[in-house]
Design an enzyme around this catalytic site. Structure first.
Site, PDB file in Angstrom:
ATOM      1  CB  CYS A  46      31.947  59.332  17.178  1.00  0.00           C
ATOM      2  SG  CYS A  46      31.886  61.079  16.835  1.00  0.00           S
ATOM      3  CB  CYS A  51      32.353  63.255  19.234  1.00  0.00           C
ATOM      4  SG  CYS A  51      33.372  61.907  18.649  1.00  0.00           S
ATOM      5  CE  LYS A  54      33.176  65.993  23.569  1.00  0.00           C
ATOM      6  NZ  LYS A  54      34.383  65.215  23.446  1.00  0.00           N
ATOM      7  CE1 TYR A 185      41.501  65.013  23.130  1.00  0.00           C
ATOM      8  CE2 TYR A 185      43.159  63.462  23.859  1.00  0.00           C
ATOM      9  CZ  TYR A 185      42.723  64.412  22.961  1.00  0.00           C
ATOM     10  OH  TYR A 185      43.500  64.755  21.890  1.00  0.00           O
ATOM     11  CB  ILE A 186      36.995  60.766  29.033  1.00  0.00           C
ATOM     12  CG1 ILE A 186      36.954  60.335  27.565  1.00  0.00           C
ATOM     13  CG2 ILE A 186      35.661  60.491  29.727  1.00  0.00           C
ATOM     14  CD1 ILE A 186      36.622  58.868  27.332  1.00  0.00           C
ATOM     15  CD  GLU A 189      36.347  66.195  25.989  1.00  0.00           C
ATOM     16  OE1 GLU A 189      36.917  66.715  25.031  1.00  0.00           O
ATOM     17  OE2 GLU A 189      35.624  65.189  25.863  1.00  0.00           O
ATOM     18  CG  HIS A 445      40.320  94.883  15.984  1.00  0.00           C
ATOM     19  ND1 HIS A 445      41.071  94.465  17.060  1.00  0.00           N
ATOM     20  CD2 HIS A 445      39.710  96.032  16.350  1.00  0.00           C
ATOM     21  CE1 HIS A 445      40.926  95.342  18.036  1.00  0.00           C
ATOM     22  NE2 HIS A 445      40.108  96.292  17.640  1.00  0.00           N
ATOM     23  CD  GLU A 450      42.643  91.562  16.902  1.00  0.00           C
ATOM     24  OE1 GLU A 450      43.071  92.280  15.993  1.00  0.00           O
ATOM     25  OE2 GLU A 450      41.725  91.913  17.671  1.00  0.00           O
TER      26      GLU A 450
HETATM   27  C1  LIG Z   1      33.349  59.977  25.799  1.00  0.00           C
HETATM   28  C2  LIG Z   1      34.094  60.103  24.487  1.00  0.00           C
HETATM   29  C3  LIG Z   1      34.183  61.319  23.866  1.00  0.00           C
HETATM   30  C4  LIG Z   1      34.858  61.430  22.656  1.00  0.00           C
HETATM   31  N1  LIG Z   1      34.939  62.666  22.091  1.00  0.00           N
HETATM   32  C5  LIG Z   1      35.591  62.813  20.926  1.00  0.00           C
HETATM   33  C6  LIG Z   1      35.655  64.085  20.301  1.00  0.00           C
HETATM   34  O1  LIG Z   1      35.136  65.089  20.804  1.00  0.00           O
HETATM   35  N2  LIG Z   1      36.315  64.185  19.121  1.00  0.00           N
HETATM   36  C7  LIG Z   1      36.909  63.095  18.526  1.00  0.00           C
HETATM   37  O2  LIG Z   1      37.485  63.235  17.443  1.00  0.00           O
HETATM   38  N3  LIG Z   1      36.859  61.871  19.107  1.00  0.00           N
HETATM   39  C8  LIG Z   1      36.214  61.713  20.277  1.00  0.00           C
HETATM   40  N4  LIG Z   1      36.151  60.470  20.855  1.00  0.00           N
HETATM   41  C9  LIG Z   1      36.823  59.339  20.195  1.00  0.00           C
HETATM   42  C10 LIG Z   1      35.982  58.782  19.035  1.00  0.00           C
HETATM   43  O3  LIG Z   1      34.680  58.474  19.497  1.00  0.00           O
HETATM   44  C11 LIG Z   1      36.653  57.541  18.463  1.00  0.00           C
HETATM   45  O4  LIG Z   1      37.988  57.853  18.111  1.00  0.00           O
HETATM   46  C12 LIG Z   1      35.925  57.016  17.234  1.00  0.00           C
HETATM   47  O5  LIG Z   1      34.583  56.701  17.525  1.00  0.00           O
HETATM   48  C13 LIG Z   1      36.638  55.769  16.700  1.00  0.00           C
HETATM   49  O6  LIG Z   1      35.956  55.243  15.610  1.00  0.00           O
HETATM   50  P1  LIG Z   1      36.085  53.707  15.219  1.00  0.00           P
HETATM   51  O7  LIG Z   1      35.393  53.561  13.910  1.00  0.00           O
HETATM   52  O8  LIG Z   1      37.485  53.262  15.318  1.00  0.00           O
HETATM   53  O9  LIG Z   1      35.303  52.906  16.350  1.00  0.00           O
HETATM   54  P2  LIG Z   1      33.870  53.103  17.018  1.00  0.00           P
HETATM   55  O10 LIG Z   1      33.249  54.395  16.672  1.00  0.00           O
HETATM   56  O11 LIG Z   1      34.066  52.785  18.457  1.00  0.00           O
HETATM   57  O12 LIG Z   1      32.967  51.980  16.329  1.00  0.00           O
HETATM   58  C14 LIG Z   1      33.138  50.614  16.557  1.00  0.00           C
HETATM   59  C15 LIG Z   1      31.810  49.937  16.363  1.00  0.00           C
HETATM   60  O13 LIG Z   1      32.020  48.519  16.276  1.00  0.00           O
HETATM   61  C16 LIG Z   1      30.951  47.861  16.925  1.00  0.00           C
HETATM   62  N5  LIG Z   1      31.422  46.502  17.234  1.00  0.00           N
HETATM   63  C17 LIG Z   1      32.439  46.166  18.066  1.00  0.00           C
HETATM   64  N6  LIG Z   1      32.641  44.825  18.029  1.00  0.00           N
HETATM   65  C18 LIG Z   1      31.727  44.329  17.158  1.00  0.00           C
HETATM   66  C19 LIG Z   1      31.445  43.008  16.686  1.00  0.00           C
HETATM   67  N7  LIG Z   1      32.177  41.961  17.089  1.00  0.00           N
HETATM   68  N8  LIG Z   1      30.433  42.845  15.804  1.00  0.00           N
HETATM   69  C20 LIG Z   1      29.705  43.902  15.375  1.00  0.00           C
HETATM   70  N9  LIG Z   1      29.946  45.182  15.778  1.00  0.00           N
HETATM   71  C21 LIG Z   1      30.941  45.372  16.656  1.00  0.00           C
HETATM   72  C22 LIG Z   1      30.691  48.733  18.135  1.00  0.00           C
HETATM   73  O14 LIG Z   1      29.403  48.495  18.671  1.00  0.00           O
HETATM   74  C23 LIG Z   1      30.845  50.127  17.529  1.00  0.00           C
HETATM   75  O15 LIG Z   1      29.624  50.618  17.048  1.00  0.00           O
HETATM   76  C24 LIG Z   1      35.461  60.300  22.054  1.00  0.00           C
HETATM   77  C25 LIG Z   1      35.364  59.058  22.671  1.00  0.00           C
HETATM   78  C26 LIG Z   1      34.688  58.957  23.869  1.00  0.00           C
HETATM   79  C27 LIG Z   1      34.589  57.603  24.530  1.00  0.00           C
HETATM   80  N1  LIG Z   2      37.864  65.811  22.531  1.00  0.00           N
HETATM   81  C1  LIG Z   2      38.268  64.654  22.014  1.00  0.00           C
HETATM   82  O1  LIG Z   2      38.729  64.581  20.882  1.00  0.00           O
HETATM   83  C2  LIG Z   2      38.152  63.403  22.842  1.00  0.00           C
HETATM   84  C3  LIG Z   2      37.328  63.377  23.948  1.00  0.00           C
HETATM   85  C4  LIG Z   2      37.250  62.209  24.698  1.00  0.00           C
HETATM   86  C5  LIG Z   2      37.989  61.102  24.334  1.00  0.00           C
HETATM   87  N2  LIG Z   2      38.782  61.169  23.227  1.00  0.00           N
HETATM   88  C6  LIG Z   2      39.612  60.021  22.839  1.00  0.00           C
HETATM   89  O2  LIG Z   2      39.315  58.894  23.635  1.00  0.00           O
HETATM   90  C7  LIG Z   2      40.500  58.418  24.256  1.00  0.00           C
HETATM   91  C8  LIG Z   2      40.174  57.826  25.590  1.00  0.00           C
HETATM   92  O3  LIG Z   2      39.918  58.855  26.554  1.00  0.00           O
HETATM   93  P1  LIG Z   2      40.360  58.703  28.072  1.00  0.00           P
HETATM   94  O4  LIG Z   2      40.256  60.026  28.713  1.00  0.00           O
HETATM   95  O5  LIG Z   2      39.645  57.557  28.679  1.00  0.00           O
HETATM   96  O6  LIG Z   2      41.855  58.218  27.943  1.00  0.00           O
HETATM   97  P2  LIG Z   2      43.236  58.976  28.119  1.00  0.00           P
HETATM   98  O7  LIG Z   2      44.259  57.996  27.728  1.00  0.00           O
HETATM   99  O8  LIG Z   2      43.225  60.315  27.468  1.00  0.00           O
HETATM  100  O9  LIG Z   2      43.321  59.219  29.690  1.00  0.00           O
HETATM  101  C9  LIG Z   2      43.320  58.157  30.599  1.00  0.00           C
HETATM  102  C10 LIG Z   2      43.701  58.697  31.963  1.00  0.00           C
HETATM  103  O10 LIG Z   2      43.540  57.679  32.928  1.00  0.00           O
HETATM  104  C11 LIG Z   2      44.694  57.632  33.744  1.00  0.00           C
HETATM  105  N3  LIG Z   2      44.849  56.251  34.215  1.00  0.00           N
HETATM  106  C12 LIG Z   2      45.149  55.148  33.492  1.00  0.00           C
HETATM  107  N4  LIG Z   2      45.223  54.064  34.275  1.00  0.00           N
HETATM  108  C13 LIG Z   2      44.948  54.488  35.533  1.00  0.00           C
HETATM  109  C14 LIG Z   2      44.870  53.833  36.780  1.00  0.00           C
HETATM  110  N5  LIG Z   2      45.109  52.531  36.917  1.00  0.00           N
HETATM  111  N6  LIG Z   2      44.557  54.574  37.861  1.00  0.00           N
HETATM  112  C15 LIG Z   2      44.331  55.903  37.745  1.00  0.00           C
HETATM  113  N7  LIG Z   2      44.395  56.564  36.591  1.00  0.00           N
HETATM  114  C16 LIG Z   2      44.698  55.873  35.498  1.00  0.00           C
HETATM  115  C17 LIG Z   2      45.826  58.075  32.832  1.00  0.00           C
HETATM  116  O11 LIG Z   2      46.921  58.532  33.564  1.00  0.00           O
HETATM  117  C18 LIG Z   2      45.142  59.168  32.031  1.00  0.00           C
HETATM  118  O12 LIG Z   2      45.188  60.389  32.705  1.00  0.00           O
HETATM  119  C19 LIG Z   2      41.419  59.631  24.307  1.00  0.00           C
HETATM  120  O13 LIG Z   2      42.770  59.270  24.319  1.00  0.00           O
HETATM  121  C20 LIG Z   2      41.061  60.404  23.095  1.00  0.00           C
HETATM  122  O14 LIG Z   2      41.860  60.007  22.000  1.00  0.00           O
HETATM  123  C21 LIG Z   2      38.883  62.302  22.475  1.00  0.00           C
END
Ligand SMILES: Cc1cc2nc3c(=O)[nH]c(=O)nc-3n(C[C@H](O)[C@H](O)[C@H](O)COP(=O)(O)OP(=O)(O)OC[C@H]3O[C@@H](n4cnc5c(N)ncnc54)[C@H](O)[C@@H]3O)c2cc1C
Ligand SMILES: NC(=O)c1ccc[n+]([C@@H]2O[C@H](COP(=O)([O-])OP(=O)(O)OC[C@H]3O[C@@H](n4cnc5c(N)ncnc54)[C@H](O)[C@@H]3O)[C@@H](O)[C@H]2O)c1
Length: 461
Positions: A46, A51, A54, A185-186, A189, A445, A450
Site C-alpha cells: 500500500c 494505494c 497510486k 482495479y489497477i 486506475e 445543497h 444530496e
Molecule cells: C497498484 C495497487 C494499488 C492499490 N490501491 C489500493 C487502494 O487504493 N486502496 C486499497 O484499499 N487497497 C489498494 N491496494 C491493495 C493493498 O495495497 C493491499 O490490499 C494491502 O497492501 C494488503 O496488505 P497486506 O498486509 O496483506 O500485504 P502487503 O501490504 O503486501 O505487505 C506484505 C509485506 O510482506 C513483505 N514480505 C513478503 N514476504 C516476506 C518474507 N518472506 N519475509 C519478510 N517480508 C516479506 C513484503 O515485502 C511486504 O512488505 C492496491 C494494491 C496495488 C498493487
Molecule cells: N482502489 C483500490 O482499492 C485498489 C486499487 C488497485 C488494486 N486494488 C486491489 O488489488 C487487487 C489486484 O488488482 P488487479 O487490477 O491486478 O487485479 P483484478 O483481479 O482486479 O484484475 C485483474 C484483471 O486481469 C484480467 N486478467 C487475468 N488474467 C488475464 C490473462 N491471462 N489475460 C488477460 N487478462 C487477464 C482479469 O480479467 C481482470 O480484469 C484488486 O483486486 C484490488 O483488490 C485495489
C-alpha cells in the site's frame, strides 16, 4: 534473542505491510513480546507500490481536467500547462521515504523488534531469518504470515517486456504512448492516470466490459466516461505478442490482429499470494482454489500456531480489510475476546479511475438474485461545476432497495470524489438503514451528494 520464557517472542510477524504492522503494533500494545521481519519496504504494498503512490499519481492526473475546467470560470494560463514526470516521480519517492520512516518509528515506539530480513517458517514455532551474517532462528509462540500478494503476469511471446504494477511507478522516462492489459482495479486506475498525465492510452481487456463483479450500470457508465476522456478501450481482445523495436518502442500485436506501437506496457492482470520460499508447504498448510491461505475465524491456518491475514487470505485485497483483520486477530489472541467475524458484505470500495467509482453493498444484479423484488433509484446528471467548465463529464448515483424490508442493500456512484462520498453512505448501508431513513435525511445543497437523499421515484423494479 533470549528470554526465560519458552519462546523468544509471543508473536513473530512475517511482512511489515498494512496488516502485519497493525497486528505487530497492537499486539505489542497489549503487552506481547513481538518481532517483525520485512525484506523489502516498511509499509508493504500500500505505502510503497500501491494505494499511496497510486493516489498521488491520480491527483497529478486530475490537474489535466482542472486546467481545462478553469477557463469557463475566468482563469487563463498564459501558456499551455506542461507536465514534468521526474518531478512527480521524485516527489512521490520522497513522500514514501517519509512514510517508511514513520512506520519504523511506530514499530520501534511500540517496542516491536524489527528485522530487515527475509523470513521463512522452519516449523510451527520457529522463524528462520536470512541476514547478511547468515541464518538466525527465532522461536515464537505464534507466527503471523502477512506477506501479501505479488503481481502476476500471464506468459505470451514478449511478456517479459511488460511492466508489472511494482515497476510502473518509477519509469525513467514518461511513456508518451501507454498500454495497459486487464480490466480490474489497477488497469482502469492506471489507464486514467497515464491518460490524465498526457499519454496516448490504450486499455486492452479480454472481456466485453471492464470491472467484472461491479454493478453492470456502473461498469457501462465508467466505460463511457473513460472513453469520453480519451482512453482507447479495446474489449474482447488480448495481447498476442510484444516485440521491442530497434529504437526502443514496443510493437504490440493484439489477438484481433490490430497492431499498436507504444512506449510502455503494464500488465495489470491480478496478484498471487506471496508465498515463495515461505516454507509453508512442508508444514501441511494448503492453498485454496484461489491460491490463497484458508484460515478459521481465529485467523489460524491448518497449523494453529501459524496465523495469516490480509491479501494472503481470501476476501477483498484492500488495505482497510487487512487492517480490520489485524485488529480482530489481536483482539482474539492477545485480548482473549470472542471472534466477531468481519462483515465482508458491506465493505465499501473505491476505484480511483477518472471519474472515481464508489460502491458499497450489492450490485443491482446481485440484489435481484438475492431478493424477490427490489427497487432501483438512479440518476445521472452533469454536476453544477460543469455548467461553467463546459466539461461533458456526468455523474451516476444509484440506490438498490429490498422492496419487502425497505432496507438499502447497495449504493453506487461514479463521479468526482465518489471515494470520499461513499464512505458516509457505507455507514448507513452497514447499519441496515431503510430508504425511508435516507428520505428523512435532509440534503446538503448544492452538492451532488444530496441526490442520495432526494431520489424519490424508483427508476425500475
Ligand atoms: C497498484 C495497487 C494499488 C492499490 N490501491 C489500493 C487502494 O487504493 N486502496 C486499497 O484499499 N487497497 C489498494 N491496494 C491493495 C493493498 O495495497 C493491499 O490490499 C494491502 O497492501 C494488503 O496488505 P497486506 O498486509 O496483506 O500485504 P502487503 O501490504 O503486501 O505487505 C506484505 C509485506 O510482506 C513483505 N514480505 C513478503 N514476504 C516476506 C518474507 N518472506 N519475509 C519478510 N517480508 C516479506 C513484503 O515485502 C511486504 O512488505 C492496491 C494494491 C496495488 C498493487
Ligand atoms: N482502489 C483500490 O482499492 C485498489 C486499487 C488497485 C488494486 N486494488 C486491489 O488489488 C487487487 C489486484 O488488482 P488487479 O487490477 O491486478 O487485479 P483484478 O483481479 O482486479 O484484475 C485483474 C484483471 O486481469 C484480467 N486478467 C487475468 N488474467 C488475464 C490473462 N491471462 N489475460 C488477460 N487478462 C487477464 C482479469 O480479467 C481482470 O480484469 C484488486 O483486486 C484490488 O483488490 C485495489
Amino acid at each position: 534473542m533470549s528470554s526465560d520464557a519458552e519462546y523468544d517472542v509471543d508473536l513473530f510477524v512475517i511482512g511489515a505491510g498494512s496488516g502485519g504492522v497493525r497486528a505487530a503494533r497492537m499486539a505489542a500494545a497489549a503487552g506481547a513480546r513481538v518481532a517483525i521481519a520485512e525484506d523489502r519496504y516498511l509499509g508493504g504494498t500500500c505505502v510503497n507500490v500501491g494505494c499511496v503512490p497510486k493516489k498521488l499519481y491520480s491527483y497529478a492526473a486530475h490537474f489535466h481536467d482542472s486546467f481545462d475546467d478553469a477557463a469557463g470560470f475566468g482563469w487563463h494560463l498564459d501558456s499551455p500547462a506542461t507536465f514534468d514526470w521526474p518531478t512527480l516521480r521524485d516527489n512521490k519517492t520522497s513522500e514514501i521515504k517519509r512514510l517508511n520512516g514513520i512506520y519504523q518509528r511506530m514499530l520501534e515506539g511500540a517496542g516491536v523488534t524489527l528485522f530487515n530480513a527475509r523470513a521463512r517458517v522452519a516449523n510451527a514455532h520457529t522463524v528462520t531469518l536470512t541476514t547478511a551474517d547468515g541464518e538466525v532462528n527465532v522461536s515464537a509462540e505464534k507466527i503471523l504470515l502477512a506477506t501479501g500478494g505479488w503481481p502476476w503476469v500471464p506468459e505470451f511471446p514478449g511478456s517479459d517486456l511488460a511492466l508489472n504494477s511494482n515497476q510502473v511507478f518509477d519509469l525513467d522516462t514518461f511513456p508518451k504512448r501507454f498500454l495497459v492489459l486487464g480490466g480490474g482495479y489497477i488497469a482502469v486506475e492506471f489507464a486514467s492516470i497515464f491518460n490524465g498525465l498526457g499519454s496516448e492510452t490504450h486499455l486492452i481487456y479480454r472481456g466485453d466490459l471492464l470491472l467484472k463483479g461491479f454493478d453492470q450500470e456502473v461498469r457501462e457508465f465508467t466505460r463511457d466516461e473513460m472513453a469520453k476522456k480519451g482512453v482507447n478501450l479495446h474489449f474482447s481482445t488480448n495481447i498476442a505478442r510484444i516485440e521491442q523495436l530497434p529504437e526502443g518502442s514496443l510493437k504490440v500485436e493484439l489477438t484481433t490482429g490490430e497492431i499498436l506501437e507504444v512506449d510502455a506496457v503494464l500488465s495489470a492482470t491480478g496478484r498471487k499470494a506471496n508465498i515463495t520460499g515461505l516454507g509453508i508447504e512442508s508444514l501441511g498448510i494448503a492453498l485454496n482454489d484461489e491460491g490463497k491461505l484458508s484460515v478459521n475465524e481465529r485467523y489460524e491456518t491448518q497449523v494453529p500456531s501459524i496465523l495469516a491475514l490480509g491479501d494472503l487470505t481470501a476476501g477483498p485485497e484492500l488495505t482497510p480489510v487487512a487492517l480490520a483483520e489485524a485488529m480482530q486477530l489481536v483482539d482474539i489472541h492477545f485480548h482473549k475476546k470472542a471472534p466477531r467475524p468481519l462483515d465482508y458484505a458491506t465493505i465499501p470500495t473505491a476505484v480511483f479511475c477518472h471519474p472515481n467509482i464508489g460502491t458499497v453493498g450489492l450490485s443491482e444484479e446481485a440484489a435481484r438474485d438475492e431478493f424477490p423484488k427490489i427497487r432501483v433509484y438512479r440518476t445521472d446528471f452533469r454536476a453544477m461545476k460543469h455548467t461553467l467548465s463546459g466539461s461533458q463529464e456526468r455523474m451516476l448515483m444509484k440506490l438498490i432497495v429490498d422492496d419487502a424490508s425497505d432496507v438499502v442493500v447497495g449504493a453506487h456512484m461514479v463521479g468526482e470524489e465518489a471515494g470520499e462520498l461513499i464512505q458516509g453512505i457505507a455507514i448507513a448501508v452497514r447499519a441496515g438503514l431503510t430508504k425511508e431513513d435516507f428520505d428523512r435525511t435532509i440534503g446538503i445543497h448544492p452538492t451532488g451528494a444530496e441526490e442520495f437523499v432526494t431520489m424519490r421515484t424508483p427508476s425500475r423494479y
